[in-house]
Write an enzyme that holds these catalytic residues in place. Structure first.
Site: not given
Length: 642
Positions: A286, A372, A400
């Protein structure tokens, strides 16, 4: 098309078809130029940065190997798609990304035919891709469906639900796991690259197919044993046993920055028509090639504008603390006194400020990953055992886990505390990240305490209030960004539940604010005062339980009552209207109006532009008051309201 002496080959690529006309030997240069262009664009606009730099070579290879847009390319989350947008005909607008009327920061179906599925929340790509693949088969078409999902998104259960379904259907689907070094990748080198090429090659697959046909002649027990041997032999070599168990043919791990390796392996996978679902495990870094001296994958996940030469970030001109930092500091202060306080986040430790809590209390903060639903029920379990969990989740992401909020927390009246960050509009992150609905979807739940901080000092008091609430669930919402610069209390004091406050006494007009638009209400009151219409300004603090005495007082003592909130219809204003109807107060002679977010998704722009678009400015509040009085044309110089 942007022309640049430093990107001569990229300048010739107007779309993926032009990219596919290049030789494989030219792709490395295209990738280098694409990385430079991505950095230059991010320097001008800011935005998501590290994720896109990590998939430069992968983006080039995918568009080179697959016939996009006929072949569907679905990016999970899609914050890594700036390079994808540059290659798909949007380079001339990339420096307006996340600006008003500019490119969206994520994939968007209405923006380009190369964006077959809109995203921004994680772990949706495989489900969407499987739906497209099944639809393709039902229509008897022959295009490929490719889903690119990051390993962070693989921490969410939805990804595995989709893979389990895909494995059972045995539908032709290609999933590219972009593993950017976070957790699951073994070392990548020449041997593993070679093995990946080998197990994806036509010769190996043909031999494997012959072996499977021979195995079918065996008794069932021997046939099963042969299948298991095939799976575990490749799993031992490449580490993909988990995915094989879910029904995917595993290829990898592959060096995601070696385009000479990526292209032939992807071509093998593309051409292996006898396979069902395939998972290609690509290892990337990344932020690879970013211009900063000290890499920090989380810090440079998203950036503000920066100088590409000096590498200095644009700095805020405000001295006010951010709401997120105020929440973190307040929670740490309570954590010092109460060892039952626990922090929980879903893969957003720095975004929610809980990274600071973790530094002070490392054993009392839990990052559960992009999960979540699990975070909420995990918090419920902690509450059952007498702990005081603070579940810090962005408003848009808490959506969510709504079933868990209802069933596992509210129904059992468990004292889970929800710290709802990014409540309201969020500027350049746009509609997918706006916290528009939490007031409504929490206020409808029985025995739920729902608060909203009008400023950073109020947030400190609301953290203290949530600590004190031990008999039911509670939530306090606060916006993105910096506070308004008010004096801060030395410590938070629990508020009286269901009681608001009056900040200014007026005459005919009453403005009742819920949340961070209070400052706009005060400015509107100043403008109304200049028109000879002194206004009372009140801060509701609570949407539930509603301060009914305050509402009754405002209705009886004023000709106009306007409620103001940074949330969708069905929220605070609706609570007020329902109370007035139950109490038979609509015949009191007071004109009641509600201001809330418009009944549409508000597009990305600067916060100032979004508030103007949504009608949540002092100008809009004044206009609503004048309309309620039947005098919308009264003179007022709004040029002073810049």
């Amino acid at each position: 098309m942007t022309k640049n002496d430093h990107t001569p080959l990229l300048d010739s690529v107007n779309d993926p078809a032009a990219l596919r006309r290049l030789s494989p030997q030219q792709l490395r240069q295209v990738a280098e130029e694409l990385r430079a262009e991505t950095i230059a664009a991010a320097a001008k606009t800011g935005g998501h940065f590290g994720a896109g730099l990590g998939v430069i070579e992968l983006t080039v290879a995918l568009h080179y190997v697959f016939n996009t847009p006929k072949d569907r390319l679905i990016w999970d989350v899609s914050h890594q798609t700036y390079p994808h947008k540059i290659l798909t005909g949007r380079r001339d607008r990339i420096r307006q990304i996340r600006q008003r009327d500019g490119l969206y920061g994520f994939t968007k179906r209405s923006e380009s035919e190369y964006d077959p599925f809109g995203a921004a929340h994680s772990s949706t790509s495989i489900s969407a891709g499987l739906g497209m693949a099944v639809a393709r088969d039902m229509k008897q078409e022959d295009n490929h469906v490719v889903c690119v999902i990051g390993d962070g998104a693989m921490s969410a259960g939805m990804a595995y639900e989709a893979m389990n379904n895909a494995g059972a259907l045995d539908t032709r689907l290609i999933v590219v796991l972009n593993d950017n070094g976070m957790s699951i990748a073994p070392a990548v080198g020449a041997l593993t690259n070679y093995l990946s090429w080998l197990v994806s090659s036509r010769s190996f697959l043909s031999l494997r197919d012959i072996a499977k046909q021979l195995a079918m002649k065996f008794p069932r027990t021997l046939r099963t044993a042969a299948q298991r041997a095939d799976e575990y032999a490749r799993g031992m070599l490449t580490g993909g046993t988990l995915f094989e168990e879910l029904g995917f043919y595993y290829v990898g791990p592959i060096d995601g920055h070696n385009i000479d390796t990526l292209v032939p392996i992807l071509q093998n996978v593309r051409d292996a028509e006898q396979l069902g679902p395939v998972l290609v495990h690509v290892v990337t870094e990344k932020g690879k090639g970013h211009p900063f001296a000290k890499p920090d994958r989380e810090k440079y996940h998203a950036v503000s504008k920066f100088d590409p030469v000096t590498r200095e970030m644009a700095k805020s001109v405000s001295n006010a603390p951010t709401y997120t930092s105020v929440f973190a500091k307040a929670l740490i202060a309570h954590g010092e006194k109460d060892d039952k306080i626990v922090g929980i986040t879903a893969a957003m430790p720095s975004g929610t400020g809980l990274d600071k809590f973790a530094e002070r209390f490392p054993t009392r903060m839990f990052d559960v990953g992009i999960a979540e639903q699990h975070a909420v029920t995990f918090a419920a379990g902690l509450a059952v055992e007498g702990f005081k969990p603070f579940c810090a989740i962005y408003s848009t992401f808490l959506q969510r886990a709504y079933d868990q909020v209802v069933h596992d927390v509210a129904l059992q009246r468990l004292p889970v505390r929800f710290a709802i960050d990014r409540a309201g509009l969020v500027g350049q992150d746009g509609a997918t990240h706006a916290g528009s609905f939490d007031i409504g979807y929490l206020s409808c739940l029985p025995d739920f305490v729902v608060m909203a901080a009008a400023d950073e000092a109020e947030l400190v008091h609301m953290v203290a209030t949530a600590v004190a609430i031990d008999d039911r669930p509670s939530a306090f919402r606060y916006p993105r960004g910096e506070g308004v610069g008010v004096d801060m209390p030395e410590e938070g004091v629990p508020l009286e539940i269901g009681r608001g406050r009056i900040l200014r006494e007026g005459g005919k007009i009453a403005l009742l604010s819920f949340g961070a638009r209070l400052q706009e209400c005060l400015k509107a009151a100043d403008q109304l005062q200049s028109l000879g219409l002194p206004a009372t300004v009140a801060d509701a603090r609570f949407a539930k339980p509603l301060d009914e005495d305050l509402v009754r007082r405002l209705v009886h003592g004023h000709e106009v009552l306007v409620t103001v909130e940074e949330g969708a219809i069905g929220g605070f204003g609706t609570q007020v209207l329902h109370y007035l109807a139950r109490a038979n107060l609509f015949n009191s002679g007071c004109h009641v109006r509600t201001i809330y977010l418009p009944d549409r998704f508000v597009s990305h722009a600067t916060p100032k532009e979004q508030y103007e678009d949504a009608g949540l400015t002092e100008k809009s509040i004044v206009a609503e008051v004048l309309a309620a009085l039947g005098d919308p044309t009264r003179s007022l110089d709004f040029k002073t309201l810049a």
